[in-house]
Structures are given as structure tokens and as C-alpha cells.
Scaffold this active site. Structure first.
Site, mmCIF file in Angstrom:
data_model
loop_
_atom_site.group_PDB
_atom_site.id
_atom_site.type_symbol
_atom_site.label_atom_id
_atom_site.label_comp_id
_atom_site.label_asym_id
_atom_site.label_seq_id
_atom_site.Cartn_x
_atom_site.Cartn_y
_atom_site.Cartn_z
ATOM 1 N N ASP A 118 -0.319 -36.288 -18.634
ATOM 2 C CA ASP A 118 -0.477 -37.943 -18.730
ATOM 3 C C ASP A 118 -1.007 -38.439 -20.156
ATOM 4 O OD1 ASP A 118 0.624 -38.849 -16.377
ATOM 5 O OD2 ASP A 118 -1.912 -38.307 -15.419
ATOM 6 N N ASP A 183 7.166 -38.462 -13.047
ATOM 7 C CA ASP A 183 6.934 -38.714 -13.661
ATOM 8 C C ASP A 183 6.635 -38.329 -15.314
ATOM 9 O OD1 ASP A 183 5.509 -38.587 -10.923
ATOM 10 O OD2 ASP A 183 3.376 -39.889 -11.193
HETATM 11 N N1 GLY Z 1 2.015 -41.089 -12.328
HETATM 12 C C1 GLY Z 1 1.073 -41.765 -12.129
HETATM 13 C C2 GLY Z 1 1.557 -42.673 -11.019
HETATM 14 O O1 GLY Z 1 2.405 -43.181 -10.730
HETATM 15 O O2 GLY Z 1 0.954 -42.542 -9.921
#
Ligand code: GLY
Length: 416
Positions: A118, A183
Site C-alpha cells: 500500500d 487494489d
Molecule cells: N485497499 C483496501 C480496500 O479497498 O479496502
């Protein structure tokens, strides 16, 4: 004489049309101003309660209505500084810039974070936005180091960046040794940036390889998406296609689909490779043409909740909610992506994507979703869903919904 009269009438008609359409455009912009005006007192409250802290990053609300914070090493730290940059962009008021700088700088040590994928969200939404206003050489170094940290999670065998560390799947059914989630497409912009400023093609190549693998393995034939693909780290073979936050493995989690539209649009911007444009368009068309997309275009948290043929690996109680919860964050992300995507496509799709984004943004800025009713003192949007299968963050504000909403409004303003 007759000819002159009709010419005169034509001018009058055009003049009236012009006034009408410019006042329409003004009215069209009203929802942008309304949203930023609504945001001001809320974010001033949030600044006040977080003042001098710089360790606890606002994320959402707890059930008792207190602010839910996450720490520096968790995925949402970059959104609050990013929001402050959007506020500065809109208002040009120094107070927002000062706060944006402080909160951006608070993330500096995160450039070495290799514990998950992330870092792109965290560092590009903060330092990446900061670069639009402050030309500090240190920012470039911090972002390059962040990109290096992200590539530490890349395996040439798999051809992808590992999103999460080893963990069990939902319901403890499988062990995921090399899970990659949709994601992750959002973290690639950081890598393109790093290649541009270092002239080292490695970062960009990692991003492209990752996007190709995602295109191959996360997409279904109908252009819906899997949330999680788990690979064998020793061979690169696909072992499982599943979900963690969606309704079921074969369903389409709304935010995952939105991440994909956004991510592939970004990769197309950076590569001009038509495969990525086509993927972004296909994913967008799935989202927009889906029979379960409500009229206001704010999706339910998953496109297939409770539908026959979809089998959740968690305890689903069909009677728990009167109406399936929406996910405003998915609409915010999708609207921002669709605005950009509309600039890359020919006229039919251009208006389809642009108009859909505007419908979404108008819905989000209506009193149904916008916090105009003192729903809480801090966040702009209501009605997002973080992780329903884990019974977390259901029908709440989420900091990233606010971030992508303000990003989309800023994009719209610039396009006009
Ligand atoms: N990237 C984590 C979410 O979208 O919850």
C-alpha cells in the site's frame, strides 16, 4: 427585409441559447462548490482534534461515533494529507497548505515500509500531491525510496507485486502464499513516477509486468474482476482466485472493480498501450451497464449480494439489512477514473464515461450522501462500506471516499 429580420431573430435565438447554456454550466458547477463548502467546517474540526498529533491518521468512525484512526504503517495514511492538498487547491488559503505540509511530512519514515503493497496509496496521495505545489528535492528522493520499497515485493517468477504477506483466505479455506489484489493497480503510479525522475526503466517495467498479469488473471470473460489471485511463489502458477472483502469468490466487489478502472486508466496514461485502455473501458462498461447498479449510480458494496449461484465463505444473513448497503467510496473512485478515461476515448464513450461520472458526483453531493445534516462532525461523505464480510465499517464515512470524491471534483473543475 424579410431576410434581415430572420437573421436578426437567429441572432436573438443564439444569444438566448448562449445565456441559457452558460447559466446551466454555472448551475452545473454548483455541486462542486457546495461540496467543498460543506467540507470546510468538517475538515477544520478534524484538523482541530488531530492538531499536533501526526501519529493517528483519521480513517473512519467507530460505532460509538468517535474517530477511528489508523497508524502510520497502515494503508490509509496518505489520504488525509491528500485531502488537505485538494482543499488548498480549491480555496488557495494558506492554512490548508500548512496543514497539508505538516501531515505530508509526518509520513516521511514510511518510505521504507515494505510490509505490504500500500505504499503507493500512502506516499503518492500525500507526497505525490505535494509536488503540485512545492518543489522540494527531498520529496523526489522520498518517492524514489518508496518506489524501491514497493519493488522489494516484486517477484520476476510471478511477474507481480505481492500485495499481502502469507495469510489464510476468508473462512480459513486456503493458505495464500502470494496474494495479489486488484487494489494493487493503484500503487503503480508511484513506479511510473520513479522511472520518469530516475530514468531507470526498472520501476516502469515492474508496473507494466504487474498490470499485464492482473489483466490476465484478475479479469473474467465478462470483464468483472476477482479481488484476490493467489500465486505459487516458486512457479508463478495461479493457485486460487478468491475474495476477502467481496460477497463471494465469483462475485464482483464494487470497490475492486473501481480500483481496476482507475488503475488501468493510469497505466494507459503512462504507457499508451491500447491493451490497458481496452481493459479500463471493459471494466468501466461492466460497472456502468450492470443491471444492479442503482439509478443514482452509487453501487451496492458488491454487484452480486445474495444472488443465486454466488456462495459466500462467511455467514451471510440476507435479513440483516433492509436495503443492501452502498459503497460511496467505490463511486468516488470510479467517478474520478471515468473522468480521466473519458479524455482518452472517442465521442460515444467519451460522453458515456463523462456523463456517468457527473451523475455519480451529483449523487454524492446530494444530501443523501453529503454530510450536510451533521451526520458527524468530521467526514464529508456518508454511506461507504469498508469490509462487510468481516463486519467492519458498514455504512460509514471512509477517508478514502472523501479523498477520491474531492479528487474527482477537482478533475471536473479543471476539465470545465
Ligand atoms: N485497499 C483496501 C480496500 O479497498 O479496502
Amino acid at each position: 427585409m424579410k431576410k434581415q429580420k430572420s437573421k436578426f431573430l437567429a441572432y436573438v435565438f443564439l444569444f438566448i441559447l448562449n445565456i441559457a447554456s452558460s447559466s446551466c454550466a454555472d448551475r452545473d458547477n454548483d455541486f462542486v462548490d457546495k461540496s467543498f463548502d460543506t467540507a470546510k467546517p468538517l475538515y477544520l474540526n478534524l484538523l482541530e482534534v488531530t492538531n499536533g498529533n501526526f501519529k493517528d491518521y483519521p480513517h473512519s468512525l467507530n460505532e460509538d461515533s468517535t474517530i477511528k484512526y489508523l497508524q502510520i504503517d497502515e494503508w490509509t495514511g496518505g489520504f488525509w494529507p491528500g485531502i488537505l492538498w485538494f482543499m488548498y487547491n480549491h480555496t488557495k488559503e494558506e492554512k490548508w497548505k500548512e496543514a497539508a505540509l505538516q501531515w505530508t511530512h509526518s509520513l516521511e519514515s514510511n518510505q521504507y515500509n515494505t510490509s505490504h503493497h500500500d505504499i503507493g496509496f500512502m506516499m503518492f496521495c500525500s507526497y505525490g500531491n505535494a509536488l503540485n505545489y512545492v518543489n522540494h528535492p527531498k520529496y523526489q528522493d522520498i518517492l524514489i525510496q518508496s518506489a524501491k520499497s514497493l519493488t522489494k515485493r516484486y517477484s520476476p517468477i510471478v511477474g507481480s507485486i505481492q500485495s499481502w504477506n502469507v495469510r489464510k483466505s476468508k473462512g480459513d479455506i486456503n493458505l495464500w502464499e502470494y496474494p495479489v489484489i486488484m487494489d494493487n493497480m493503484m500503487n503503480l503510479e508511484l513506479l511510473f513516477y520513479a522511472s520518469k525522475v530516475t530514468h531507470d526503466p526498472f520501476f516502469k517495467q515492474v508496473a507494466i509486468n504487474h498490470a499485464i498479469k492482473t489483466m490476465e488473471n484478475h479479469l473474467r470473460k465478462d470483464h468483472s474482476s476477482y479481488h484476490v489471485v493467489n500465486y505459487d511463489p516458486n512457479t508463478g502458477k495461479v493457485l486460487h482466485k478468491q475474495t476477502l472483502q467481496g460477497f463471494s469468490d465469483e462475485s464482483t466487489w464494487a470497490r475492486g472493480q473501481a480500483w481496476g478502472i482507475y488503475g488501468f486508466t493510469t497505466v494507459y496514461r503512462e504507457t499508451k498501450d491500447d491493451r490497458f485502455l481496452q481493459t479500463a473501458m471493459n471494466m468501466a462498461d461492466f460497472f456502468l451497464d450492470h443491471p444492479n447498479l442503482p439509478k443514482d449510480k452509487i453501487p451496492y458494496w458488491d454487484f452480486n449480494v445474495g444472488q443465486p449461484g454466488f456462495y459466500p465463505d462467511w455467514d451471510f444473513d440476507a435479513n440483516r439489512f433492509k436495503e443492501t448497503p452502498r459503497d460511496a467510496s467505490a463511486a468516488a473512485i470510479a467517478s474520478s477514473a471515468l473522468l480521466e478515461l473519458s479524455t482518452y476515448v472517442e465521442s460515444k464513450h467519451k460522453s458515456k464515461y463523462y456523463n456517468a461520472a457527473v451523475v455519480m458526483l451529483k449523487s454524492l453531493s446530494s444530501d443523501v450522501y453529503l454530510n450536510t445534516d451533521n451526520n458527524n462532525p468530521y467526514f464529508l461523505l456518508k454511506h461507504s462500506t469498508g469490509n462487510l464480510p468481516s463486519n467492519r465499517e458498514i455504512d460509514v464515512p471512509l477517508i478514502y471516499a472523501d479523498y477520491y470524491f474531492l479528487e474527482a471534483l477537482t478533475r471536473l473543475k479543471n476539465m470545465k
